[in-house]
Scaffold this motif. Structure first.
Motif, mmCIF file in Angstrom:
data_model
loop_
_atom_site.group_PDB
_atom_site.id
_atom_site.type_symbol
_atom_site.label_atom_id
_atom_site.label_comp_id
_atom_site.label_asym_id
_atom_site.label_seq_id
_atom_site.Cartn_x
_atom_site.Cartn_y
_atom_site.Cartn_z
ATOM 1 N N PRO A 95 9.983 8.922 17.203
ATOM 2 C CA PRO A 95 9.637 10.131 17.960
ATOM 3 C C PRO A 95 10.007 10.044 19.442
ATOM 4 C CG PRO A 95 7.663 8.869 17.447
ATOM 5 C CD PRO A 95 8.781 8.239 16.680
ATOM 6 N N ILE A 96 10.210 8.810 19.960
ATOM 7 C CA ILE A 96 10.575 8.682 21.376
ATOM 8 C C ILE A 96 11.985 8.092 21.526
ATOM 9 C CG2 ILE A 96 8.175 8.523 22.127
ATOM 10 C CD1 ILE A 96 8.555 5.524 22.491
ATOM 11 N N HIS A 97 12.767 8.094 20.438
ATOM 12 C CA HIS A 97 14.188 7.726 20.479
ATOM 13 C C HIS A 97 14.400 6.358 21.133
ATOM 14 C CE1 HIS A 97 14.323 12.021 19.748
ATOM 15 N NE2 HIS A 97 13.746 12.226 20.911
ATOM 16 N N GLU A 98 13.652 5.361 20.695
ATOM 17 C CA GLU A 98 13.667 4.100 21.440
ATOM 18 C C GLU A 98 14.848 3.192 21.097
ATOM 19 O OE1 GLU A 98 10.489 1.251 20.596
ATOM 20 O OE2 GLU A 98 9.913 2.556 18.931
ATOM 21 N N GLU A 99 15.040 2.223 21.984
ATOM 22 C CA GLU A 99 16.123 1.260 21.904
ATOM 23 C C GLU A 99 16.011 0.432 20.610
ATOM 24 O OE1 GLU A 99 18.983 -1.161 21.985
ATOM 25 O OE2 GLU A 99 18.912 0.200 23.716
ATOM 26 N N PRO A 100 17.078 0.362 19.790
ATOM 27 C CA PRO A 100 17.026 -0.394 18.527
ATOM 28 C C PRO A 100 16.752 -1.887 18.700
ATOM 29 C CG PRO A 100 18.868 1.143 18.503
ATOM 30 C CD PRO A 100 18.329 1.145 19.896
ATOM 31 N N LEU A 101 17.058 -2.454 19.840
ATOM 32 C CA LEU A 101 16.791 -3.887 20.047
ATOM 33 C C LEU A 101 15.306 -4.201 20.019
ATOM 34 C CD1 LEU A 101 19.378 -4.848 22.830
ATOM 35 C CD2 LEU A 101 19.562 -5.164 20.359
ATOM 36 N N HIS A 102 14.463 -3.179 20.147
ATOM 37 C CA HIS A 102 13.018 -3.402 20.046
ATOM 38 C C HIS A 102 12.628 -3.862 18.646
ATOM 39 C CE1 HIS A 102 12.104 -0.441 23.611
ATOM 40 N NE2 HIS A 102 12.817 -1.502 23.962
ATOM 41 N N LEU A 103 13.487 -3.626 17.675
ATOM 42 C CA LEU A 103 13.194 -4.060 16.301
ATOM 43 C C LEU A 103 13.204 -5.576 16.163
ATOM 44 C CD1 LEU A 103 15.418 -1.407 14.489
ATOM 45 C CD2 LEU A 103 12.928 -1.597 14.224
ATOM 46 N N ILE A 104 13.902 -6.269 17.058
ATOM 47 C CA ILE A 104 13.976 -7.735 16.970
ATOM 48 C C ILE A 104 12.610 -8.322 17.288
ATOM 49 C CG2 ILE A 104 15.061 -9.796 17.913
ATOM 50 C CD1 ILE A 104 17.485 -8.104 18.619
ATOM 51 N N PRO A 105 12.048 -9.133 16.414
ATOM 52 C CA PRO A 105 10.737 -9.749 16.668
ATOM 53 C C PRO A 105 10.748 -10.545 17.977
ATOM 54 C CG PRO A 105 11.398 -10.066 14.392
ATOM 55 C CD PRO A 105 12.584 -9.508 15.093
ATOM 56 N N ARG A 106 9.611 -10.564 18.666
ATOM 57 C CA ARG A 106 9.546 -11.227 19.967
ATOM 58 C C ARG A 106 9.897 -12.706 19.879
ATOM 59 N NH1 ARG A 106 7.912 -9.504 24.620
ATOM 60 N NH2 ARG A 106 7.192 -7.352 24.879
ATOM 61 N N ASN A 107 9.500 -13.371 18.777
ATOM 62 C CA ASN A 107 9.767 -14.814 18.685
ATOM 63 C C ASN A 107 11.246 -15.127 18.446
ATOM 64 O OD1 ASN A 107 10.014 -13.974 16.059
ATOM 65 N ND2 ASN A 107 8.448 -15.343 15.203
ATOM 66 N N GLN A 108 12.067 -14.106 18.207
ATOM 67 C CA GLN A 108 13.503 -14.321 18.000
ATOM 68 C C GLN A 108 14.362 -13.788 19.156
ATOM 69 O OE1 GLN A 108 14.913 -12.997 14.120
ATOM 70 N NE2 GLN A 108 12.839 -13.223 13.249
ATOM 71 N N ARG A 109 13.724 -13.146 20.122
ATOM 72 C CA ARG A 109 14.490 -12.432 21.151
ATOM 73 C C ARG A 109 15.279 -13.364 22.069
ATOM 74 N NH1 ARG A 109 10.934 -7.151 23.084
ATOM 75 N NH2 ARG A 109 10.955 -6.113 21.023
ATOM 76 N N ALA A 110 14.719 -14.502 22.433
ATOM 77 C CA ALA A 110 15.418 -15.405 23.351
ATOM 78 C C ALA A 110 16.781 -15.800 22.784
ATOM 79 C CB ALA A 110 14.564 -16.641 23.618
ATOM 80 N N ARG A 111 16.805 -16.096 21.481
ATOM 81 C CA ARG A 111 18.065 -16.492 20.859
ATOM 82 C C ARG A 111 19.055 -15.331 20.834
ATOM 83 N NH1 ARG A 111 18.792 -19.404 14.913
ATOM 84 N NH2 ARG A 111 21.067 -19.684 15.063
ATOM 85 N N TRP A 112 18.553 -14.131 20.497
ATOM 86 C CA TRP A 112 19.442 -12.975 20.442
ATOM 87 C C TRP A 112 19.948 -12.588 21.834
ATOM 88 C CZ3 TRP A 112 22.023 -11.353 16.522
ATOM 89 C CH2 TRP A 112 21.541 -11.537 15.227
#
Length: 654
Positions: free
Chosen positions: A144-161
């Motif tokens: 509903p707020i057209h958010e950034e798809p990268l938010h789908l990446i779990p927080r514990n995996q974000r540093a690597r991505w």
């Protein structure tokens, strides 16, 4: 034939739309980001890049104030905003800081200025620019707020991505997307793992009408206005089905939520009830909104607000508002102070109206623009005469400039300290008067400066808000006998008519200019001039030079300084790649014109001041003058009116 052509246009537009459509999974999106790490840029960066991609133009160093050494003109604004170089540069500095992911980009950008100074236009241009920006933006499908798809990446995996993609990942999923991803079983495998990479992603376009990425909030009656306009509301029809805290029962359709990924315009922000500002405290610091019964919702957007000086001063004086004070980034947007830029405003407005075919006599827009600017100027110790001050601001080299030695930068800094441009006549007031004049003269087909001056005077009866003191001051600037718009136009009118009567004026003026420059050069270099006829060397013609210099009041003691000043100006012009000629140095041009016109004063007076003269020679001179005026942009109507006006002036002067 026309039917097939129209069908072709329709099909081409559909083809263009299909080419911009894209849909895939989050994994597909990661591949796009790997190829182009600029795709997931934040809203301040998207806004900054959108403006910068249109290009910039350099500005002469002599026109730059201290702390504006890096100032440029932005092509993005050039056709809509005029004379606002410093405020626009301040705005772009703000966006640049935000584009670099600093805390500044999270602040509330508040534009402060008088009515009709361009604040709303700036907001409108930025919103339309974001809508037209071809830079691709992608969002989670169904969010509903057209958010950034990268938010789908779990927080514990974000540093690597972040290392793999070369981007910074900020923000969290909204309640609806989190519910769909974690609670519904369609994105889980047999072991219960969340398959976030399979979540659908699509390309979107920011659009205010579609409530996608651009929002506008306007204050209304505080008794009726509800905070849900900003943060959304509970859907009562779904509470019984899902429960109060189920995200499916809450509509994330507030202006702050639908503006995610883009910009929200807060119209006249300080007219709102103070409770509407509380939500901005966390938004301007942490980029989160708190909706009742839900965790904080992350949003990425530019908060652009605007207000007038009076409301801003009252808000600033209340110490209880210090939390908001600390989160606001004010930029002052004064009225334009350059006559030539003010002219462009009215020219733009007229060209976009149905009055565009009505002829405007030369100096009509200059006259109304000069009036508007004069009302905005503050008194000065450096340059006490407001007419002269407006000419300095307009970049006009004055005949007195070499003697006064006015420093334009110091003059402008003095004005800034006095809040110059934050009060005075608005462009809207002038436009109203112009439109009335155009309507009155539409059947005649021509409007001249005197028509405009009369319309400005009459418009005071149709305007609310001026005190008697202000009205008296403005009318003096408009029609006083001395140092007013009318007195300036009288001098211009006489000069225009005198020029029209000069035979081969340009040739005579240029020949006199060349002769003067030859003798002044010999004088400054202490050399002699070789006579082209006798071939003998002789001293510079002092009589010729003084006859010209005396026309603008250059004294005997000041002649050396004046002549040397010409060469300083010439050297500077040539260094900047500009031409130096009779037309480019105003003091010398003024002197030469006065000398030539002085020789014809009696001829002009006899020809137009006495309307009873009908002899062939007088009539021929008059006709030649009318034709000369028409070659300079006058139509037969305004040329004839100009001759009548100047004729009346000459009769009164005796």
């Amino acid at each position: 034939m026309a039917r097939e052509y129209f069908r072709k246009i329709i099909e081409e537009s559909r083809k263009d739309r299909r080419q911009t459509q894209w849909e895939g999974t989050c994994l597909d999106y990661l591949m796009l980001v790997k190829e182009n790490p600029a795709i997931p840029q934040l809203a301040p960066g998207r806004t900054y890049n959108m403006v910068m991609e249109r290009g910039t133009q350099g500005i002469e160093d002599s026109l730059k104030l201290p702390d504006y050494e890096d100032m440029v003109r932005y092509e993005f604004f050039k056709d809509e905003l005029f004379g606002l170089e410093e405020p626009l540069h301040d705005i772009m500095r703000f966006f640049k800081a935000g584009a670099r992911r600093t805390e500044t980009g999270k602040r509330i950008l508040i534009l402060v200025g008088p009515v009709s100074s361009g604040k709303s236009t700036i907001a409108s241009l930025l919103k339309r620019g974001l809508e037209d920006d071809p830079t691709p933006i992608f969002a989670i499908k169904g969010c509903p707020i057209h958010e950034e798809p990268l938010h789908l990446i779990p927080r514990n995996q974000r540093a690597r991505w972040e290392d793999v993609l070369g981007v910074k990942i900020e923000g969290d999923l909204c309640p609806m997307c989190r519910f769909i991803l974690t609670e519904k079983g369609e994105y889980r495998d047999d072991q219960g793992n969340v398959l976030w990479e399979q979540f659908p992603v699509l390309r979107i376009g920011l659009n205010e009408r579609a409530r996608c990425g651009i929002g506008t909030f306007q204050p209304s009656d505080p008794k009726n206005q509800d905070i849900s306009e900003l943060i959304g509301r509970v859907d009562l029809s779904k509470i019984t089905q899902y429960g109060e805290t189920d995200p499916r029962a809450y509509n994330l359709d507030g202006e702050l939520e639908i503006a995610n990924r883009g910009l929200v315009e807060y119209v006249e922000i300080l007219k709102c009830d103070i409770k509407f500002h509380y939500i901005l405290i966390t938004l301007a610091q942490e980029q989160v909104i708190k909706a009742p019964g839900f965790p904080q919702i992350y949003v990425d957007e530019v908060i652009l607000s605007h207000t007038n000086q009076t409301e801003f001063d009252k808000f600033k004086a209340v110490r209880e508002n210090e939390a908001l004070h600390d989160r606001m980034y004010p930029i002052f947007v004064p009225y334009n102070l350059k006559v030539k830029e003010e002219e462009k405003i009215y020219k733009k407005l007229i060209e976009r109206s149905e009055f565009k075919d009505v002829h405007l006599a030369p100096y009509t827009l200059t006259t109304v623009a000069q009036f508007a600017v004069l009302t905005r100027l503050t008194e000065s110790l450096i340059c006490p005469n407001l007419i002269k001050k407006s000419k300095y601001y307009n970049g006009e080299p004055l005949a007195e400039k070499e003697k006064d030695q006015v420093d334009l930068v110091q003059l402008r800094l003095e004005g800034r300290k006095k809040a110059e441009g934050m009060s005075g006549i608005s462009p809207r007031f002038v436009a109203n008067a112009l439109n009335v004049a155009l309507g009155e003269k539409e059947s005649l087909g021509c409007v001249n400066p005197l028509d405009a001056i009369r319309a400005l005077r009459a418009n005071f009866e149709h305007h609310i808000g001026f005190t008697d003191e202000e009205k008296g001051r403005y009318l003096n600037l408009l029609i006083a006998e001395k140092d007013s718009v009318l007195s300036e136009f009288k001098e211009i009118a006489k000069k225009e008519v005198n020029r029209a009567f000069l035979f081969a004026y340009e040739d005579q003026a240029q020949a006199l200019f060349d002769n003067y420059m030859k003798n002044a050069t010999a004088f400054c270099l202490k050399k002699k001039i070789r006579d082209p006829v006798t071939n003998e060397e002789q001293e510079a013609d002092e009589k010729l030079m003084r006859s010209i210099e005396e026309m603008i009041g250059v004294s005997e003691n000041a002649k050396r300084e004046f002549r040397q000043g010409i060469f300083v100006f010439k050297s500077d012009a040539l260094d900047r790649g500009k031409e130096f000629s009779f037309r480019t140095y105003n003091p010398l041009q003024e002197a030469i014109e006065r000398k030539l016109i002085g020789d014809l004063k009696n001829v002009v007076s006899l020809t137009i001041a006495d309307r009873t003269r009908k002899d062939p020679k007088t009539m021929e001179r008059r006709q030649n003058a009318l034709e000369a005026l028409q070659e300079k942009g006058y139509c037969p109507i305004c040329a004839e009116n100009l001759l009548h006006f100047v004729g009346d002036l000459l009769r009164k002067e005796g």
